[in-house]
Design an enzyme around this catalytic site. Structure first.
Site, PDB file in Angstrom:
ATOM      1  N   ASN A   1     -42.983 -60.455 -13.707  1.00 15.21           N
ATOM      2  CA  ASN A   1     -42.677 -60.770 -15.099  1.00 15.21           C
ATOM      3  C   ASN A   1     -43.712 -61.780 -15.601  1.00 15.21           C
ATOM      4  O   ASN A   1     -43.615 -62.971 -15.306  1.00 15.21           O
ATOM      5  CB  ASN A   1     -41.257 -61.350 -15.184  1.00 15.21           C
TER       6      ASN A   1
ATOM      7  N   LYS B   1     -44.224 -62.777 -18.521  1.00 12.99           N
ATOM      8  CA  LYS B   1     -43.734 -63.563 -19.669  1.00 12.99           C
ATOM      9  C   LYS B   1     -44.821 -63.653 -20.749  1.00 12.99           C
ATOM     10  O   LYS B   1     -45.626 -62.745 -20.868  1.00 12.99           O
ATOM     11  CB  LYS B   1     -43.252 -64.946 -19.206  1.00 12.99           C
TER      12      LYS B   1
ATOM     13  N   HIS C   1     -32.945 -61.033 -19.843  1.00 10.95           N
ATOM     14  CA  HIS C   1     -33.509 -62.203 -19.156  1.00 10.95           C
ATOM     15  C   HIS C   1     -32.866 -63.467 -19.723  1.00 10.95           C
ATOM     16  O   HIS C   1     -32.597 -63.541 -20.930  1.00 10.95           O
ATOM     17  CB  HIS C   1     -35.030 -62.232 -19.338  1.00 10.95           C
TER      18      HIS C   1
ATOM     19  N   GLU D   1     -34.045 -66.202 -20.524  1.00 12.22           N
ATOM     20  CA  GLU D   1     -34.795 -66.807 -21.640  1.00 12.22           C
ATOM     21  C   GLU D   1     -34.465 -66.103 -22.955  1.00 12.22           C
ATOM     22  O   GLU D   1     -34.433 -66.725 -24.016  1.00 12.22           O
ATOM     23  CB  GLU D   1     -36.305 -66.755 -21.332  1.00 12.22           C
TER      24      GLU D   1
ATOM     25  N   GLU E   1     -30.738 -63.809 -11.292  1.00 13.00           N
ATOM     26  CA  GLU E   1     -31.673 -64.911 -11.486  1.00 13.00           C
ATOM     27  C   GLU E   1     -30.914 -66.167 -11.899  1.00 13.00           C
ATOM     28  O   GLU E   1     -30.668 -66.368 -13.103  1.00 13.00           O
ATOM     29  CB  GLU E   1     -32.683 -64.568 -12.578  1.00 13.00           C
TER      30      GLU E   1
ATOM     31  N   GLY F   1     -38.470 -70.962 -12.753  1.00 19.16           N
ATOM     32  CA  GLY F   1     -39.584 -71.808 -13.158  1.00 19.16           C
ATOM     33  C   GLY F   1     -39.432 -73.262 -12.748  1.00 19.16           C
ATOM     34  O   GLY F   1     -40.185 -74.123 -13.216  1.00 19.16           O
TER      35      GLY F   1
ATOM     36  N   SER G   1     -38.134 -68.794  -8.875  1.00 21.58           N
ATOM     37  CA  SER G   1     -39.069 -69.487  -7.983  1.00 21.58           C
ATOM     38  C   SER G   1     -39.313 -68.739  -6.673  1.00 21.58           C
ATOM     39  O   SER G   1     -39.490 -69.356  -5.617  1.00 21.58           O
ATOM     40  CB  SER G   1     -38.611 -70.930  -7.734  1.00 21.58           C
TER      41      SER G   1
END
Ligand code: PGA
Length: 251
Positions: free
Chosen positions: A9, A11, A96, A98, A168, A174, A214
């Site tokens: 991904n 991003k 996702h 985000e 996730e 991250g 991560s």
């Protein structure tokens, strides 16, 4: 037998030259086992170019990072599933954290996106995950069950077969903090159990469930060796060909 999958991904990273150079480096050095699929999710802007480059390579696929819940029309800046399909993408990442967090995407809207994507012939990587607060309050299993059931459980058996689930935990994305292999395995097992309860053993056994948060060359092998972890959805570490290739070889 379910597939092992490692998905990159990217991003909102990499300009066009950087993205093409990363895909070139990946495809010229990759050697994929027949039981493994590799998926690259660049920006929409490079989808067609990346998919053309990956076209002739077995077991490497391309994904969009999102799609609109609308078909077409006055939705400035949005990208429809038909547009994504016409760029030769194979998958779309939906839900996702985000997107859920920064763009207020609800379980109901995600359900619409999932159905539109599947109807167009795209496969879906459906993301779910809890916050640290939810884990500390021990409501994480219930939360994941809600996310999955509200967005996926109106799918037929035939449709759900084209969905990959990515667990996730938000606190691991991250942050450099990875869920332990035990924590991830426990949630993946739980997800398989709810798939079994809603569908059947064949579906529960055959849906690939990826871990994300991560994931890197140091922890991938231990995570991927867990019984119910079938690979990873990789953000930061997928921006380096060496790191990403090492992760794809961690089965
Ligand atoms: P990360 O991102 O690997 O950088 O934690 C994973 C993801 O957001 O899919």
């Amino acid at each position: 037998m379910r597939k092992n999958i490692v998905a990159a991904n990217w991003k909102m990273n990499l300009d066009r030259v950087q993205a093409i150079s990363l895909v070139d480096e990946i495809i010229s050095n990759i050697s994929i086992k027949p039981s493994t699929q590799v998926i690259l999710a660049p920006s929409y802007l490079y989808l067609y170019k990346v998919s053309k480059k990956c076209n002739d390579i077995e077991n490497i696929f391309v994904a969009a990072q999102n799609c609109s819940s609308e078909d077409n029309g006055a939705f400035t800046g949005e990208v429809s599933v038909n547009m994504i399909k016409s760029c030769n993408a194979d998958y779309v990442i939906i839900g996702h954290s985000e997107r859920r967090d920064k763009f207020n995407e609800s379980n109901n809207e995600l359900e619409i996106k999932v159905k539109k994507a599947l109807d167009t012939g795209l496969k879906v990587i459906f993301c779910c995950g809890e916050s640290l607060e939810q884990r500390n309050q021990e409501v994480h299993f219930k939360w994941i069950e809600n996310q999955i059931s509200e967005s996926l459980f109106t799918l037929s058996k035939k449709q759900i077969r084209n969905v990959v689930i990515a667990y996730e935990p938000i606190w691991a994305i991250g942050t450099g903090v990875t869920a332990t292999a035990k924590q991830a395995q426990e949630m993946h097992f739980f997800i398989r159990e709810i798939l079994l309860a809603r569908y059947d053993k064949d579906i529960s056994d055959n849906i690939s469930i990826l871990y994300g948060g991560s994931c890197n060359p140091t922890n991938a092998r231990e995570l991927f060796s867990q019984q119910d972890i079938d690979g990873g959805l990789v953000g930061g570490a997928s921006l380096s060909a060496d790191n990403f290739l090492a992760i794809t070889n961690s089965f």
